[in-house]
Design a protein around this motif. Sequence first.
Motif, short mmCIF file in Angstrom:
data_model
loop_
_atom_site.label_atom_id
_atom_site.label_comp_id
_atom_site.label_asym_id
_atom_site.label_seq_id
_atom_site.Cartn_x
_atom_site.Cartn_y
_atom_site.Cartn_z
N ASP A 79 -67.71 45.03 7.67
CA ASP A 79 -67.37 46.39 7.19
C ASP A 79 -66.08 46.87 7.86
OD1 ASP A 79 -69.62 46.46 5.66
OD2 ASP A 79 -70.75 47.84 6.94
N MET A 80 -65.93 46.58 9.15
CA MET A 80 -64.72 47.05 9.87
C MET A 80 -63.47 46.41 9.28
SD MET A 80 -66.06 46.93 13.80
CE MET A 80 -64.66 47.67 14.60
N ILE A 81 -63.56 45.12 9.00
CA ILE A 81 -62.41 44.40 8.44
C ILE A 81 -62.10 44.90 7.03
CG2 ILE A 81 -61.92 42.13 7.39
CD1 ILE A 81 -60.87 42.24 10.15
N ARG A 82 -63.15 45.07 6.21
CA ARG A 82 -62.91 45.55 4.83
C ARG A 82 -62.29 46.94 4.84
NH1 ARG A 82 -67.36 42.27 4.02
NH2 ARG A 82 -68.84 43.86 4.67
N ASP B 101 -64.94 37.38 -1.75
CA ASP B 101 -65.61 36.33 -0.96
C ASP B 101 -67.05 36.07 -1.42
OD1 ASP B 101 -66.47 38.75 0.09
OD2 ASP B 101 -66.36 38.11 2.18
N ASP B 102 -67.46 36.70 -2.53
CA ASP B 102 -68.75 36.35 -3.14
C ASP B 102 -68.54 35.44 -4.35
OD1 ASP B 102 -70.28 37.69 -1.30
OD2 ASP B 102 -70.55 39.49 -2.52
N LYS B 103 -67.31 34.95 -4.55
CA LYS B 103 -67.05 34.01 -5.64
C LYS B 103 -67.38 32.58 -5.16
CE LYS B 103 -64.20 37.31 -7.92
NZ LYS B 103 -62.90 37.95 -8.06
N PRO B 104 -67.73 31.66 -6.09
CA PRO B 104 -68.35 30.39 -5.67
C PRO B 104 -67.62 29.61 -4.58
CG PRO B 104 -68.41 30.61 -8.04
CD PRO B 104 -67.62 31.78 -7.54
N GLU B 105 -66.29 29.42 -4.70
CA GLU B 105 -65.58 28.61 -3.70
C GLU B 105 -65.64 29.27 -2.32
OE1 GLU B 105 -63.28 25.68 -1.87
OE2 GLU B 105 -64.67 25.73 -3.56
N ALA B 106 -65.50 30.61 -2.30
CA ALA B 106 -65.55 31.32 -1.01
C ALA B 106 -66.95 31.26 -0.42
CB ALA B 106 -65.10 32.77 -1.21
N LEU C 145 -53.90 43.88 6.97
CA LEU C 145 -52.94 43.03 6.26
C LEU C 145 -53.01 41.59 6.77
CD1 LEU C 145 -49.87 45.44 6.00
CD2 LEU C 145 -51.45 44.75 4.18
N LYS C 146 -53.17 41.46 8.10
CA LYS C 146 -53.26 40.09 8.67
C LYS C 146 -54.56 39.41 8.24
CE LYS C 146 -51.03 41.11 12.97
NZ LYS C 146 -51.46 41.59 14.26
N VAL D 73 -60.10 36.71 4.65
CA VAL D 73 -61.35 37.26 4.08
C VAL D 73 -61.46 36.89 2.61
CG1 VAL D 73 -62.61 39.39 3.58
CG2 VAL D 73 -61.35 39.17 5.74
N ALA D 74 -60.34 36.99 1.87
CA ALA D 74 -60.38 36.77 0.43
C ALA D 74 -60.87 35.36 0.08
CB ALA D 74 -59.01 37.01 -0.17
N CYS D 75 -60.53 34.36 0.92
CA CYS D 75 -60.97 33.01 0.54
C CYS D 75 -62.20 32.57 1.33
CB CYS D 75 -59.82 32.02 0.62
SG CYS D 75 -59.26 31.71 2.26
N GLY D 76 -62.78 33.46 2.10
CA GLY D 76 -64.03 33.12 2.79
C GLY D 76 -63.82 32.44 4.12
N ASP D 77 -62.60 32.47 4.66
CA ASP D 77 -62.34 31.89 5.98
C ASP D 77 -62.61 32.91 7.07
OD1 ASP D 77 -61.64 29.34 5.31
OD2 ASP D 77 -59.50 29.79 5.11
N LEU D 78 -62.80 32.42 8.29
CA LEU D 78 -62.95 33.34 9.41
C LEU D 78 -61.59 33.91 9.80
CD1 LEU D 78 -65.49 31.58 11.83
CD2 LEU D 78 -65.92 33.34 10.11
N VAL D 79 -61.58 35.17 10.13
CA VAL D 79 -60.37 35.82 10.65
C VAL D 79 -60.15 35.29 12.07
CG1 VAL D 79 -59.42 38.09 11.27
CG2 VAL D 79 -60.83 37.84 9.20
N PRO D 80 -58.88 35.07 12.50
CA PRO D 80 -58.67 34.49 13.83
C PRO D 80 -59.37 35.28 14.95
CG PRO D 80 -56.62 34.49 12.58
CD PRO D 80 -57.63 35.23 11.75
#
Length: 221
Positions: free
Chosen positions: A33-36, A164-169, A47-48, A53-60
């Motif tokens: 929630d904080m990131i969104r 990030d709820d789309k299949p690839e993510a 922005l970073k 988030v969009a592709c389902g990866d962890l933020v650094p």
Amino acid sequence: MRLVFMGLPGAGKGTQAKLLHEHFRIVHISTGDMIRERIRSGTPTGLKAEPYVACGDLVPDAIMVDMVIERLGEPDARAGFLLDGFPRTQAQAEALDRSLAAAGHTLDAVIVLDVPDDTVVDRLSGRRTCGNPNCQANYHVRTIPPKIEGKCDRCGSTLLQRDDDKPEAIRRRLQQYHRQTEEVAKYYGTRGVVSKVSGVGSVEMVHQRLREVLVNKGCSA
Ligand code: AMP
């Protein structure tokens, strides 16, 4: 009480954490929630973080650790918190330990909400979220459909599917959990603070199970 809430994406951590917040008045801190929120507001951190988030990866880790440590220093979190979605890597777990130790604290409990992969894939791929940032109610196309297709029952705004709820993510998020976050659960397991709770069943059933565990740990309403 200082609690960490772990579990696969879609295990129901957000829903259950909100109910536990209402029951025990414990401060709920969701890093998702904080990131969104930062992404919506277009802050430098948002922005970073956005492409990850969009592709389902962890933020650094550096971004997440700074954000969480700052939040834990706010007055409402000093007496206790329920951390939802953090730590997700060993480096985050160690940074949290250091920060708590510096303040003379430790974690009281780590709750792992246990749900099979198939169940979370179904929950995440069918999840629709109200696009109104002040509402954000969650639905599921099959199990919790809105009264009017595509519209929020509470505020009438359009329902959206999170990127990030789309299949690839979803696939990437599950892989990440098994690859990195399970290691964190093992790390806490060696300290004997982990309680595994089944997240299968109705929201109310899971809530009751969690309440019992927290009461046994010394939480009171
Ligand atoms: P969530 O709502 O908890 O599933 O989080 C949504 C997304 O935010 C994740 O897929 C990550 O991209 C990012 N995120 C949230 N918490 C963390 C964390 N502790 N470490 C790295 N990325 C995170």
